[in-house]
Scaffold this motif. Structure first.
Motif, mmCIF file in Angstrom:
data_model
loop_
_atom_site.group_PDB
_atom_site.id
_atom_site.type_symbol
_atom_site.label_atom_id
_atom_site.label_comp_id
_atom_site.label_asym_id
_atom_site.label_seq_id
_atom_site.Cartn_x
_atom_site.Cartn_y
_atom_site.Cartn_z
ATOM 1 N N TYR A 282 0.828 -1.195 0.000
ATOM 2 C CA TYR A 282 0.000 0.000 0.000
ATOM 3 C C TYR A 282 0.874 1.261 0.000
ATOM 4 O O TYR A 282 0.598 2.219 -0.703
ATOM 5 C CB TYR A 282 -0.915 -0.004 1.220
ATOM 6 C CG TYR A 282 -1.761 1.241 1.355
ATOM 7 C CD1 TYR A 282 -2.905 1.411 0.588
ATOM 8 C CD2 TYR A 282 -1.406 2.250 2.259
ATOM 9 C CE1 TYR A 282 -3.676 2.566 0.713
ATOM 10 C CE2 TYR A 282 -2.173 3.404 2.378
ATOM 11 C CZ TYR A 282 -3.312 3.548 1.607
ATOM 12 O OH TYR A 282 -4.077 4.690 1.717
ATOM 13 N N THR A 294 3.754 -0.533 4.372
ATOM 14 C CA THR A 294 2.374 -0.836 4.738
ATOM 15 C C THR A 294 1.804 -1.798 3.711
ATOM 16 O O THR A 294 1.848 -1.527 2.505
ATOM 17 C CB THR A 294 1.519 0.445 4.797
ATOM 18 O OG1 THR A 294 2.122 1.369 5.706
ATOM 19 C CG2 THR A 294 0.109 0.133 5.272
ATOM 20 N N ASP A 296 -1.421 -4.473 2.627
ATOM 21 C CA ASP A 296 -2.807 -4.895 2.831
ATOM 22 C C ASP A 296 -2.848 -6.419 2.867
ATOM 23 O O ASP A 296 -2.532 -7.087 1.883
ATOM 24 C CB ASP A 296 -3.692 -4.368 1.700
ATOM 25 C CG ASP A 296 -5.168 -4.602 1.967
ATOM 26 O OD1 ASP A 296 -5.574 -5.779 1.955
ATOM 27 O OD2 ASP A 296 -5.905 -3.628 2.185
ATOM 28 N N GLU A 300 -6.723 -5.952 6.080
ATOM 29 C CA GLU A 300 -6.130 -5.175 7.183
ATOM 30 C C GLU A 300 -4.768 -4.653 6.760
ATOM 31 O O GLU A 300 -4.000 -5.354 6.094
ATOM 32 C CB GLU A 300 -5.983 -6.039 8.434
ATOM 33 C CG GLU A 300 -7.299 -6.435 9.074
ATOM 34 C CD GLU A 300 -7.117 -6.884 10.516
ATOM 35 O OE1 GLU A 300 -6.638 -6.070 11.331
ATOM 36 O OE2 GLU A 300 -7.443 -8.051 10.808
ATOM 37 N N GLN A 301 -4.486 -3.413 7.122
ATOM 38 C CA GLN A 301 -3.198 -2.813 6.776
ATOM 39 C C GLN A 301 -2.201 -3.045 7.906
ATOM 40 O O GLN A 301 -2.426 -2.621 9.048
ATOM 41 C CB GLN A 301 -3.352 -1.321 6.497
ATOM 42 C CG GLN A 301 -4.099 -1.047 5.191
ATOM 43 C CD GLN A 301 -4.063 0.411 4.796
ATOM 44 O OE1 GLN A 301 -3.662 1.276 5.563
ATOM 45 N NE2 GLN A 301 -4.489 0.686 3.578
#
Length: 341
Positions: A282, A294, A296, A300-301
């Motif tokens: 992300y 980050t 995904d 959920e990140q």
């Protein structure tokens, strides 16, 4: 030097607003303790109660074993260093340092000796004839420190003393305060919202939220074994990942799992080792020696660690690996830590 003890200390303002809710804490002679938490958590109010700048609504406060509930700030023999420096603009550095001693009625010879001693210890000798407007922020803060030191009080109180300085000066002054405490071996109580200040300066840290103490522990213990989700989320940058068990491929439980970003590592795409996760990039944040990525994962990140030269466009598939022994379990309803399994 002195001990400081708070027993069920409370502060309720007009209208029933409770700023401090039953704080109990013992600070040893010569200890460096920081009160930390977000704005409005009650840390500065607690410091003001210790100083005598606020009146207790309940509980008992002792300094060196003596109950001081009804004493004025002067009678408590404490010195306070403020965020705003609070220097007298019309006085030079020497007179700013000397002022509390003049008020106390010390002889001119004693005042001059103490001012020289403090100025030498803080590197202020060349600045004694200057006025505050001629000083940098760091120099002003050293003068504010010196004005507290020159009195030789039982307890030193610090209320966000570095928050007006830029990042480089904060780091420098943090080091100076730590060395000062090592030299004096005096009792320091330090309020800050900055977790890095609390971690690097303190023997113990008091974490507060909404007027209550969440945990009292040495810095490393707070980081490795937080008592609840609030403490886990407050300490650490980037923040701890808080995820459901299923996201990490674990059996469903009524818990939230905490995993520090440094314990979640980006690996080669297609990693099929046991426990490996897959997700889509992300955001990549290069930080020099390492990068924070980050990712995904199943909606959920999660923030993971990668080498400093890691580069990937958004949407790039990656694999992640984590050490299950580093997981922390927190009750999903109460947020309290559960024993590691």
């Amino acid at each position: 030097m002195a001990t400081v003890s708070l027993e069920d200390v409370r502060k309720v303002y007009r209208g029933g607003v409770a700023a401090v809710k039953g704080v109990t804490l013992h600070i040893a002679d010569g200890e460096f303790v920081s009160l930390v938490g977000p704005s409005g958590c009650g840390k500065s109010t607690t410091l003001n109660l210790i100083a005598g700048l606020e009146e207790l609504s309940g509980g008992t406060l002792r300094i060196d074993g003596e109950v001081v509930n009804g004493m004025s700030p002067k009678e408590r023999d404490i010195a306070m260093v403020f965020q705003s420096y609070a220097l007298y603009p019309h006085l030079d550095v020497a007179r700013n340092l000397a002022f509390p001693l003049e008020v106390a009625g010390l002889s001119r010879a004693d005042i001059e000796a103490r001012v020289r001693e403090v100025a030498s210890g803080l590197g202020l000798e060349a600045l004694l004839s200057r006025r505050p407007k001629e000083l940098s922020g760091g120099q002003r803060q050293r003068v504010a420190l010196g004005r507290a030191l020159v009195r030789r009080p039982k307890v030193f109180l610090f209320d966000e003393p570095l928050s007006n300085l830029d990042a480089a000066l904060r780091t420098q002054m943090r080091g100076e305060i730590k060395k000062l405490h090592e030299r004096l071996q005096a009792t320091f109580i330090y309020v800050t919202h900055d977790q890095s200040e609390a971690m690097t300066l303190s023997d113990r840290v008091v974490v507060m939220s909404q007027g209550e103490v969440q945990q009292v522990a040495p810095p490393r213990e707070l980081y490795d074994a937080p008592a609840n989700l609030f403490v886990a989320g407050f300490f650490g940058s980037p923040r701890i990942n808080q995820v459901k068990p299923g996201t990490l491929g674990l059996a469903a439980e009524d818990v939230v799992l905490g995993l520090r970003p440094e314990h979640l590592v980006v690996t080669a795409q297609g990693d099929e080792s046991p426990g490996a996760l897959t997700g889509l990039v992300y955001l990549v944040e290069p930080m020099g020696a390492e990068s924070w990525v980050t990712v995904d994962v199943a909606g959920e990140q999660l923030v993971a660690r990668a080498p400093g030269d890691f580069r990937a466009a958004s949407g790039t598939p990656v694999s992640l690996r984590f050490d299950a022994s580093k997981l922390r379990r927190f009750d999903a309803k109460t947020g309290r830590a559960r024993a590691s399994e």
